[in-house]
Each structure stands twice: as C-alpha cells, then as structure tokens.
Design a protein around this motif. Structure first.
Motif, PDB file in Angstrom:
ATOM      1  N   VAL A  43       5.420 -10.835  17.664  1.00 27.50           N
ATOM      2  CA  VAL A  43       5.663  -9.558  16.981  1.00 27.50           C
ATOM      3  C   VAL A  43       6.031  -9.735  15.502  1.00 27.50           C
ATOM      4  CG1 VAL A  43       7.181  -7.533  16.925  1.00 27.50           C
ATOM      5  CG2 VAL A  43       6.108  -8.238  19.054  1.00 27.50           C
ATOM      6  N   PRO A  44       7.018 -10.556  15.152  1.00 29.58           N
ATOM      7  CA  PRO A  44       7.308 -10.698  13.719  1.00 29.58           C
ATOM      8  C   PRO A  44       6.154 -11.341  12.950  1.00 29.58           C
ATOM      9  CG  PRO A  44       9.087 -11.617  15.031  1.00 29.58           C
ATOM     10  CD  PRO A  44       7.977 -11.311  15.962  1.00 29.58           C
ATOM     11  N   GLY A  45       5.515 -12.324  13.554  1.00 32.70           N
ATOM     12  CA  GLY A  45       4.401 -12.977  12.883  1.00 32.70           C
ATOM     13  C   GLY A  45       3.236 -12.034  12.645  1.00 32.70           C
ATOM     14  N   ALA A  46       2.905 -11.226  13.643  1.00 33.14           N
ATOM     15  CA  ALA A  46       1.809 -10.261  13.497  1.00 33.14           C
ATOM     16  C   ALA A  46       2.145  -9.216  12.438  1.00 33.14           C
ATOM     17  CB  ALA A  46       1.523  -9.595  14.833  1.00 33.14           C
ATOM     18  N   ALA A  47       3.398  -8.809  12.371  1.00 33.04           N
ATOM     19  CA  ALA A  47       3.799  -7.824  11.365  1.00 33.04           C
ATOM     20  C   ALA A  47       3.659  -8.400   9.958  1.00 33.04           C
ATOM     21  CB  ALA A  47       5.233  -7.375  11.619  1.00 33.04           C
ATOM     22  N   VAL A  48       4.055  -9.650   9.780  1.00 34.35           N
ATOM     23  CA  VAL A  48       3.941 -10.281   8.463  1.00 34.35           C
ATOM     24  C   VAL A  48       2.474 -10.504   8.103  1.00 34.35           C
ATOM     25  CG1 VAL A  48       4.426 -12.390   7.166  1.00 34.35           C
ATOM     26  CG2 VAL A  48       6.228 -11.317   8.488  1.00 34.35           C
ATOM     27  N   VAL A  49       1.670 -10.952   9.057  1.00 36.97           N
ATOM     28  CA  VAL A  49       0.240 -11.157   8.794  1.00 36.97           C
ATOM     29  C   VAL A  49      -0.413  -9.831   8.405  1.00 36.97           C
ATOM     30  CG1 VAL A  49      -1.969 -11.741   9.885  1.00 36.97           C
ATOM     31  CG2 VAL A  49      -0.003 -13.233  10.190  1.00 36.97           C
ATOM     32  N   GLY A  50       0.021  -8.744   9.016  1.00 35.63           N
ATOM     33  CA  GLY A  50      -0.522  -7.434   8.661  1.00 35.63           C
ATOM     34  C   GLY A  50      -0.215  -7.037   7.231  1.00 35.63           C
ATOM     35  N   LEU A  51       0.913  -7.503   6.710  1.00 32.14           N
ATOM     36  CA  LEU A  51       1.263  -7.218   5.319  1.00 32.14           C
ATOM     37  C   LEU A  51       0.486  -8.087   4.338  1.00 32.14           C
ATOM     38  CD1 LEU A  51       5.136  -6.837   5.632  1.00 32.14           C
ATOM     39  CD2 LEU A  51       3.464  -5.023   5.244  1.00 32.14           C
ATOM     40  N   LEU A  52      -0.066  -9.198   4.818  1.00 32.50           N
ATOM     41  CA  LEU A  52      -0.777 -10.135   3.949  1.00 32.50           C
ATOM     42  C   LEU A  52      -2.291  -9.937   4.032  1.00 32.50           C
ATOM     43  CD1 LEU A  52       1.220 -13.379   4.750  1.00 32.50           C
ATOM     44  CD2 LEU A  52       1.442 -11.932   2.744  1.00 32.50           C
ATOM     45  N   ARG A  53      -2.749  -8.732   3.877  1.00 36.63           N
ATOM     46  CA  ARG A  53      -4.189  -8.504   3.971  1.00 36.63           C
ATOM     47  C   ARG A  53      -4.884  -9.085   2.734  1.00 36.63           C
ATOM     48  NH1 ARG A  53      -6.031  -2.805   2.095  1.00 36.63           N
ATOM     49  NH2 ARG A  53      -5.130  -2.949   0.051  1.00 36.63           N
ATOM     50  N   LEU A  58      -6.183 -18.536   7.441  1.00 37.20           N
ATOM     51  CA  LEU A  58      -5.352 -19.654   7.869  1.00 37.20           C
ATOM     52  C   LEU A  58      -3.992 -19.619   7.179  1.00 37.20           C
ATOM     53  CD1 LEU A  58      -5.123 -22.156   9.590  1.00 37.20           C
ATOM     54  CD2 LEU A  58      -6.120 -23.468   7.714  1.00 37.20           C
ATOM     55  N   ALA A  59      -3.981 -19.285   5.906  1.00 34.23           N
ATOM     56  CA  ALA A  59      -2.708 -19.180   5.181  1.00 34.23           C
ATOM     57  C   ALA A  59      -1.865 -18.035   5.732  1.00 34.23           C
ATOM     58  CB  ALA A  59      -2.968 -18.978   3.695  1.00 34.23           C
ATOM     59  N   ALA A  60      -2.513 -16.907   6.029  1.00 35.80           N
ATOM     60  CA  ALA A  60      -1.782 -15.765   6.576  1.00 35.80           C
ATOM     61  C   ALA A  60      -1.179 -16.105   7.937  1.00 35.80           C
ATOM     62  CB  ALA A  60      -2.698 -14.551   6.680  1.00 35.80           C
ATOM     63  N   LEU A  61      -1.944 -16.803   8.796  1.00 36.82           N
ATOM     64  CA  LEU A  61      -1.413 -17.202  10.101  1.00 36.82           C
ATOM     65  C   LEU A  61      -0.257 -18.189   9.959  1.00 36.82           C
ATOM     66  CD1 LEU A  61      -4.644 -17.551  12.245  1.00 36.82           C
ATOM     67  CD2 LEU A  61      -2.831 -15.863  12.494  1.00 36.82           C
ATOM     68  N   SER A  62      -0.369 -19.099   9.017  1.00 34.45           N
ATOM     69  CA  SER A  62       0.710 -20.068   8.791  1.00 34.45           C
ATOM     70  C   SER A  62       1.979 -19.370   8.316  1.00 34.45           C
ATOM     71  CB  SER A  62       0.280 -21.112   7.759  1.00 34.45           C
ATOM     72  OG  SER A  62      -0.842 -21.809   8.198  1.00 34.45           O
ATOM     73  N   VAL A  63       1.827 -18.462   7.379  1.00 35.29           N
ATOM     74  CA  VAL A  63       2.986 -17.717   6.877  1.00 35.29           C
ATOM     75  C   VAL A  63       3.564 -16.837   7.981  1.00 35.29           C
ATOM     76  CG1 VAL A  63       3.716 -15.922   5.248  1.00 35.29           C
ATOM     77  CG2 VAL A  63       2.262 -17.790   4.473  1.00 35.29           C
ATOM     78  N   GLY A  64       2.710 -16.230   8.789  1.00 34.13           N
ATOM     79  CA  GLY A  64       3.182 -15.393   9.895  1.00 34.13           C
ATOM     80  C   GLY A  64       3.966 -16.190  10.922  1.00 34.13           C
ATOM     81  N   ALA A  65       3.474 -17.379  11.271  1.00 34.62           N
ATOM     82  CA  ALA A  65       4.186 -18.227  12.237  1.00 34.62           C
ATOM     83  C   ALA A  65       5.528 -18.680  11.670  1.00 34.62           C
ATOM     84  CB  ALA A  65       3.329 -19.430  12.602  1.00 34.62           C
TER      85      ALA A  65
END
Length: 122
Positions: A43-53, A58-65
C-alpha cells in the motif's frame, strides 16, 4: 497483456484489502501473516509509485519499495517511542496515509490535465 496486468492489479488490491480487514477485525486465518505483510508492503509503495508518474518504471518501483519500508519502520519506531504499540493502529495508520497519498495523486493528475487543456486552448 494489458488484461493480465489489470487482473493482477485487481487481485493484488483485493489481497491488500483482505489483509487490512483481517488485521483490523482480528480474524484468525492461516493466510493472516501473508495478507497483512502484503498490505503493509504494497500500500505505501503503490501510493508513492502513483505519485511518481512519468518516471522510469524501475526507478519508481525502487523508490516505492524503499518508501514502503521507511514508512513502516518509522511508524513502528514512533509507536514504540510513545509506548503506543498496536498492530491495529499501525495498519489503520498505513491505510490512512496510503489513502491520503492516493488523494494527492488524484488532485495532482487533475491539475496536470487542466493545465494541459489550458495550454491547448491558447
């Protein structure tokens, strides 16, 4: 391919919702550790990845994790520091923060769509 991705996204969303429900209502099931862990990590990772459109996936997934782990560790540290350890409160807090980030994402996308439409009109 797109149908499979959507089906996987829905399945993951339903599993996360089930994890939150299991934790909040203290339901005993053999899947409890898996569902709650999935909720707390996704949940937190998906929310952060959603903000990084519009970023490298790969960078967005890394930052989300990383953001997901950081959020969970900081929340646990704060609860321990204040002597308020409660798994239910932790799950509820993660859910509220995830919802807040989702609202930010919706507002951000709405603003960018309005800006694009205004630029086209000129």
């Amino acid at each position: 391919m797109l149908k499979h991705r959507r089906a996987l996204a829905w399945l993951l969303a339903l599993a996360c919702i089930a994890g939150a429900v299991v934790a909040l209502f203290d339901i005993e099931t053999p899947l409890r550790p898996f569902l709650i862990s999935l909720f707390l990590l996704v949940v937190p990772g998906a929310a952060v990845v959603g903000l990084l459109r519009d970023r490298d996936p790969l960078a967005a997934l890394s930052v989300g994790a990383a953001a997901s782990l950081v959020l969970n560790v900081l929340l646990a540290q704060a609860m321990l520091l204040f002597g308020a350890w409660s798994p239910r409160a932790g799950v509820a807090t993660v859910a509220v923060l995830g919802g807040f980030m989702y609202v930010l994402r919706v507002l951000y996308r709405g603003k960018s769509i309005q800006t694009e439409q205004g630029a086209r009109a000129r």
